[in-house]
Each structure stands twice: as C-alpha cells, then as structure tokens.
Design a protein around this motif. Structure first.
Motif, PDB file in Angstrom:
ATOM      1  N   LYS A 210       9.638   0.367   9.366  1.00 16.34           N
ATOM      2  CA  LYS A 210       8.710  -0.644   8.833  1.00 16.34           C
ATOM      3  C   LYS A 210       7.848  -0.107   7.703  1.00 16.34           C
ATOM      4  O   LYS A 210       7.459  -0.852   6.799  1.00 16.34           O
ATOM      5  CB  LYS A 210       7.798  -1.159   9.956  1.00 16.34           C
ATOM      6  CG  LYS A 210       8.483  -1.998  11.015  1.00 16.34           C
ATOM      7  CD  LYS A 210       7.478  -2.366  12.101  1.00 16.34           C
ATOM      8  CE  LYS A 210       8.127  -3.062  13.273  1.00 16.34           C
ATOM      9  NZ  LYS A 210       7.145  -3.339  14.360  1.00 16.34           N
ATOM     10  N   PRO A 233      22.110  -3.743  11.777  1.00 25.70           N
ATOM     11  CA  PRO A 233      21.357  -4.926  11.341  1.00 25.70           C
ATOM     12  C   PRO A 233      19.887  -4.870  11.739  1.00 25.70           C
ATOM     13  O   PRO A 233      19.023  -5.379  11.003  1.00 25.70           O
ATOM     14  CB  PRO A 233      22.078  -6.083  12.037  1.00 25.70           C
ATOM     15  CG  PRO A 233      23.434  -5.568  12.365  1.00 25.70           C
ATOM     16  CD  PRO A 233      23.256  -4.105  12.626  1.00 25.70           C
ATOM     17  N   LYS A 234      19.599  -4.236  12.870  1.00 26.63           N
ATOM     18  CA  LYS A 234      18.200  -4.101  13.293  1.00 26.63           C
ATOM     19  C   LYS A 234      17.426  -3.220  12.316  1.00 26.63           C
ATOM     20  O   LYS A 234      16.296  -3.538  11.944  1.00 26.63           O
ATOM     21  CB  LYS A 234      18.128  -3.493  14.699  1.00 26.63           C
ATOM     22  CG  LYS A 234      18.705  -4.353  15.809  1.00 26.63           C
ATOM     23  CD  LYS A 234      18.642  -3.586  17.129  1.00 26.63           C
ATOM     24  CE  LYS A 234      19.355  -4.298  18.246  1.00 26.63           C
ATOM     25  NZ  LYS A 234      19.366  -3.491  19.482  1.00 26.63           N
ATOM     26  N   ALA A 237      16.840  -5.050   9.027  1.00 26.90           N
ATOM     27  CA  ALA A 237      15.836  -6.103   9.144  1.00 26.90           C
ATOM     28  C   ALA A 237      14.411  -5.554   9.153  1.00 26.90           C
ATOM     29  O   ALA A 237      13.474  -6.230   8.708  1.00 26.90           O
ATOM     30  CB  ALA A 237      16.093  -6.913  10.416  1.00 26.90           C
ATOM     31  N   LEU A 238      14.231  -4.334   9.655  1.00 30.96           N
ATOM     32  CA  LEU A 238      12.898  -3.730   9.720  1.00 30.96           C
ATOM     33  C   LEU A 238      12.466  -3.134   8.379  1.00 30.96           C
ATOM     34  O   LEU A 238      11.272  -2.968   8.135  1.00 30.96           O
ATOM     35  CB  LEU A 238      12.861  -2.651  10.802  1.00 30.96           C
ATOM     36  CG  LEU A 238      12.922  -3.138  12.249  1.00 30.96           C
ATOM     37  CD1 LEU A 238      13.134  -1.964  13.197  1.00 30.96           C
ATOM     38  CD2 LEU A 238      11.677  -3.914  12.626  1.00 30.96           C
TER      39      LEU A 238
END
Length: 272
Positions: A210, A233-234, A237-238
C-alpha cells in the motif's frame, strides 16, 4: 569473491557486472544469485549494470545462526545498496525475493529505486489465517519445514519437479535445471532454509504494498504450484501504481523455463 560485511558481521556475497542503470535481482528460497544467470546475461547485453546477491544463509553468503527473517534480509539489502551507492535502480524479485523487494522499497528505497518487478512473488501474505482465509494452510509449510530440516538432500532433489511444472502432462524434466536447483539449495545453510520458511510464508506485506508509490510490475504464472496465482491480483490491487501480467500454464520457476518471455516483458516495463 565480492562481499560486504553487514552490521552483525555476516558476509553477503554479490555479483556486480557492467555499467548503466542498475538492476538488482533478489532470488527465491532456497536458491542463490545464480538463479538469475539468464537475466543477468540478457540485461548486461542490453546495457544495464546487473547485480545479484546471495541472501544470508544462502549460496556463498555467511551462514549466520540469527537474522533469517524478512526484516534482516531487507536490512542486508539496504546495506549492500548503500555500499554500492545504487540510485535510480530497478529491483526484481522472484518468490521470496519478491517479498524482499517490496519491503526494501517500502522501508529503504526512497530516492534509490525507480521501479520494481515482483515475479511469482509471496506478497501479500501466503499463510492462511483469519485475515487471509484463501491462503495456504500452515500444515503445508510444516511439511516443507520437515523435509527441509531433516531430509534436505532428497527433498531438494524432488522439489524442482513441481517448482518448474514438470509434473504436468506433456512436460519432461530438464535434468540440468533440476541439478542446478539442487546445487544452489545444498550450498546454503539448512538452518537458514528451515527458518526462512516462516519468513516467506508468514510475513505480511500488505502495508508495504500500500505504501509503495513507484511503478511495480507483477508477473505470475497461472499454473504456479508453489505460490498460488491468487496472490498476484491481490498484490496488484494494493499497489498505487501496479501492473499485472499473468501467463496461462507458466510454472513458479518461469524466470528460468520461460526466460525469453519474462525478460522481454521486464525490459518493456523498464523502458516504458
């Protein structure tokens, strides 16, 4: 041999070839900088400075009894990049090395790192827990610990079959690659490899992902039998500035078996 001595006295081995913008390669468990041979040669010929280190307890680096955890791995990288005065660098990590890259960038990379690449990487977090119900059960990592700690020579001889997807229909074992994987693994410390399983499976990289603002390329094979594809994908996305490329049928060890494709995509990302 080129080495630096980090603050706890452990020697970290590295290769440093060429001139130009630096690309730093971070290897996976339980291997060494030699796992990047194809990428080192390819990017050297493209005019880049290429650097690959052996993580503590791996390859030719010191076999310390302590510090076989992600934060210490990353601190070692920070000392190496400072010693080499690397700036505007690209950091590329495979598997455990992908976790090392994203934490290094988050904690130490400001002003030094231009872009990062995560390949078949362990972030955001591998182990199954309340916050990660889709993760891999802890019992699987306990099996890896048992094989690594107490039957390592045979366990490491068998491990590359799934690592490179040779157990799939129509695939055949590439004996040279298999023996090279075993050679790299057996060079390292059994204690470091045993303790490193916790580092790659239980470290939570979600806050690191993040916080990173530089461009990050996420590459993952859809037939990865070691780090499940659902990780990729995780991670993408972050990330604030993440790009995901997935590869149908590619295995965990795709930087070796699919080097032509992987190298081309990394080069395009660096030049973009």
């Amino acid at each position: 041999m080129s080495t630096i001595k980090v603050k706890d006295g452990t020697e970290i081995y590295y290769k440093d070839w060429g001139t130009g913008q630096p690309i730093v390669f971070h290897h996976g468990w339980p291997l060494s900088g030699d796992d990047w041979d194809n990428q080192m040669m390819f990017f050297l010929q493209q005019g880049y400075r290429v650097i690959a280190h052996d993580r503590r307890g791996h390859g030719r680096s010191g076999q310390s009894a302590n510090g076989n955890d992600m934060d210490t791995y990353v601190a070692d990288v920070a000392e190496l990049t400072a010693a080499l005065d690397l700036k505007d660098a690209i950091h590329v990590g495979h598997s455990t090395g992908g976790g090392e890259v994203i934490r290094y960038v988050a904690k130490h990379g400001k002003g030094r790192v231009a872009k990062a690449v995560l390949i078949s990487a362990v972030p955001p977090i591998m182990v199954q827990n309340e916050s990660n119900p889709e993760g891999v059960p802890l019992s699987i990592f306990d099996e890896i610990r048992q094989g690594t700690g107490f039957t390592r020579a045979q366990y490491f001889y068998d491990f590359p079959v799934a690592f490179y997807g040779w157990n799939r229909e129509g695939k055949t074992v590439q004996e040279g690659i298999k023996h090279n994987w075993w050679r790299q693994g057996m060079m390292g410390s059994v204690l470091a490899h045993y303790q490193g399983i916790k580092a790659f499976s239980e470290t939570d990289f979600r806050e690191d992902l993040k916080s990173v603002e530089i461009p990050v390329l996420v590459l993952h094979g859809e037939d990865d039998q070691i780090v499940p594809f659902n990780q990729a994908p995780k991670s993408a996305a972050l990330l604030k500035n993440g790009t995901l490329i997935s590869y149908p049928g590619f295995p965990h060890g795709m930087p070796t078996t699919e080097a032509e494709t992987i190298n081309k995509d990394i080069l395009a990302f660096i030049k973009s």
